[in-house]
Write an enzyme that holds these catalytic residues in place. Sequence first.
Site, PDB file in Angstrom:
ATOM      1  N   ALA A  58     101.753 -35.595   9.250  1.00 46.52           N
ATOM      2  CA  ALA A  58     102.696 -36.425   9.437  1.00 46.52           C
ATOM      3  C   ALA A  58     103.226 -36.755   9.880  1.00 46.52           C
ATOM      4  O   ALA A  58     104.499 -36.801   9.663  1.00 46.52           O
ATOM      5  CB  ALA A  58     102.270 -38.000   8.603  1.00 46.52           C
ATOM      6  N   ALA A 178      94.617 -44.408   7.457  1.00 46.53           N
ATOM      7  CA  ALA A 178      94.291 -43.735   5.850  1.00 46.53           C
ATOM      8  C   ALA A 178      95.178 -43.655   4.708  1.00 46.53           C
ATOM      9  O   ALA A 178      96.200 -43.618   5.622  1.00 46.53           O
ATOM     10  CB  ALA A 178      93.793 -42.419   6.695  1.00 46.53           C
ATOM     11  N   TYR A 181      98.335 -46.241   3.985  1.00 48.88           N
ATOM     12  CA  TYR A 181      99.397 -46.437   4.651  1.00 48.88           C
ATOM     13  C   TYR A 181      99.283 -47.802   5.263  1.00 48.88           C
ATOM     14  O   TYR A 181      98.295 -48.030   5.280  1.00 48.88           O
ATOM     15  CB  TYR A 181     100.330 -44.991   5.833  1.00 48.88           C
ATOM     16  N   ARG A 228      92.526 -41.548  11.983  1.00 49.78           N
ATOM     17  CA  ARG A 228      91.428 -40.432   9.991  1.00 49.78           C
ATOM     18  C   ARG A 228      91.693 -42.000   9.448  1.00 49.78           C
ATOM     19  O   ARG A 228      92.118 -43.388   9.674  1.00 49.78           O
ATOM     20  CB  ARG A 228      92.559 -40.324   9.844  1.00 49.78           C
ATOM     21  N   GLY A 297      88.243 -30.546   0.430  1.00 49.81           N
ATOM     22  CA  GLY A 297      87.638 -30.001  -0.888  1.00 49.81           C
ATOM     23  C   GLY A 297      86.157 -28.911   0.147  1.00 49.81           C
ATOM     24  O   GLY A 297      85.602 -28.346  -0.864  1.00 49.81           O
TER      25      GLY A 297
HETATM   26  C1  PHB Z   1     102.296 -36.913   1.714  1.00 50.90           C
HETATM   27  O1  PHB Z   1     103.752 -37.302   1.915  1.00 50.90           O
HETATM   28  O2  PHB Z   1     102.264 -36.960   0.369  1.00 50.90           O
HETATM   29  C2  PHB Z   1     100.973 -37.966   2.037  1.00 50.90           C
HETATM   30  C3  PHB Z   1     101.396 -38.020   3.638  1.00 50.90           C
HETATM   31  C4  PHB Z   1      99.918 -38.936   4.443  1.00 50.90           C
HETATM   32  C5  PHB Z   1      99.052 -38.620   3.443  1.00 50.90           C
HETATM   33  C6  PHB Z   1      98.941 -37.960   2.255  1.00 50.90           C
HETATM   34  C7  PHB Z   1     100.061 -37.532   1.768  1.00 50.90           C
HETATM   35  O3  PHB Z   1      97.781 -38.762   4.689  1.00 50.90           O
END
Ligand code: PHB
Length: 360
Positions: A58, A178, A181, A228, A297
């Site tokens: 991300a 997703a 956020y 997503r 998973g």
């Molecule tokens: C995280 O950095 O923990 C993280 C980042 C993006 C996501 C989920 C978790 O979609």
Amino acid sequence: MSDLDLFTPLQLGPHQLPNRLVMAPLTRNRARADGVPTPMMIAYYRQRASAGLIISEATCIAPTAVGYPLTPGIWSAEQAAGWAPITAAVHAAGGRIFCQLWHVGRVSHPSLLPAGGLPVAPSAVQPAGEAATYEGPQPFVTPRALETAELPEIVAQYRRAAEHALAAGFDGVEVHAANGYLLDEFLRDGTNRRSDGYGGSVEHRARLLLEVLAAVCAVWGSDRVGVRLSPIQPFNDMRDSDPEGTFSRVVELLDPLGLAYLHVTRLGRDAPGAAGPHFDPDRLRRLWQGVYMTNHGYDRASATAAVVNGEADLVAFGVLFLANPDLPERFRRGAPLNEPDPATFYGGGEQGYTSYPFLD
Ligand code: PHB
């Protein structure tokens, strides 16, 4: 039954994927504090270029979109220049890489934001839990509700980030809607209490996502833009009163856009009740005409079954790709897998990042 398997090539927009294994977006916290990618990220992504597709970790679209230490950005030319050798290395190794565009919304902390400002969100609803900051975990604060008049600038931030991703040599982008956020906070009614045209009905709650997708598709073409969703993911204190109704409608609204793919994480599926009424997010598959990616998973057997049975066209693997740079070859041979080391997942150096061995 079909004669498909995980190694049947797939056409994804203009890209021919040699297999159905996708490297899921994985936060690894190894960028610079200013969001510029570091050189060790080049080897990490190059090592995993045998994936049918890599989705980058991300990547923040603006300084106000940041929610974790040492996560990369794509809002500046310097950050784009830091990504360029990464995308070039993936291409030289025969791979393809999309950039995941990220605004964390309320999942942040003043210490991570410009001028110590408040995180922004659809509504001033404080998440339970703690933010990850440079000073360690700190309680989440109550975010500031975005004014209606501020939303065009959010869309513009996505557009500029998409332009930088294009300049950086990515093969496409994934809009992260997703995991609690910003865009997901607009979609779900636990976090969206707005009374303007961006709250209330599912059409209103999906409006910001649709505007963002229109802006990003104008830069990339819709066939190089994925999205997503995580309908029942409880992470980041998320809930919706009717996940099946909400996300069925969201998928109906997205389907006509002609996107590269829909990526749905099943995370939360094993925790019924945690995120409100239960439904199986795989059911969204039937509402989607295009390429469908599932995640969470899966192992070799269950991923093969998902593709063979038509439950998904692509399967994204997180921890398995993190610990096995040559995951496709290991699956092909039925070879043993490396053991992941959770202590090195989030931050650190080369150890537990580029150090996982290949088969040969
Ligand atoms: C995280 O950095 O923990 C993280 C980042 C993006 C996501 C989920 C978790 O979609």
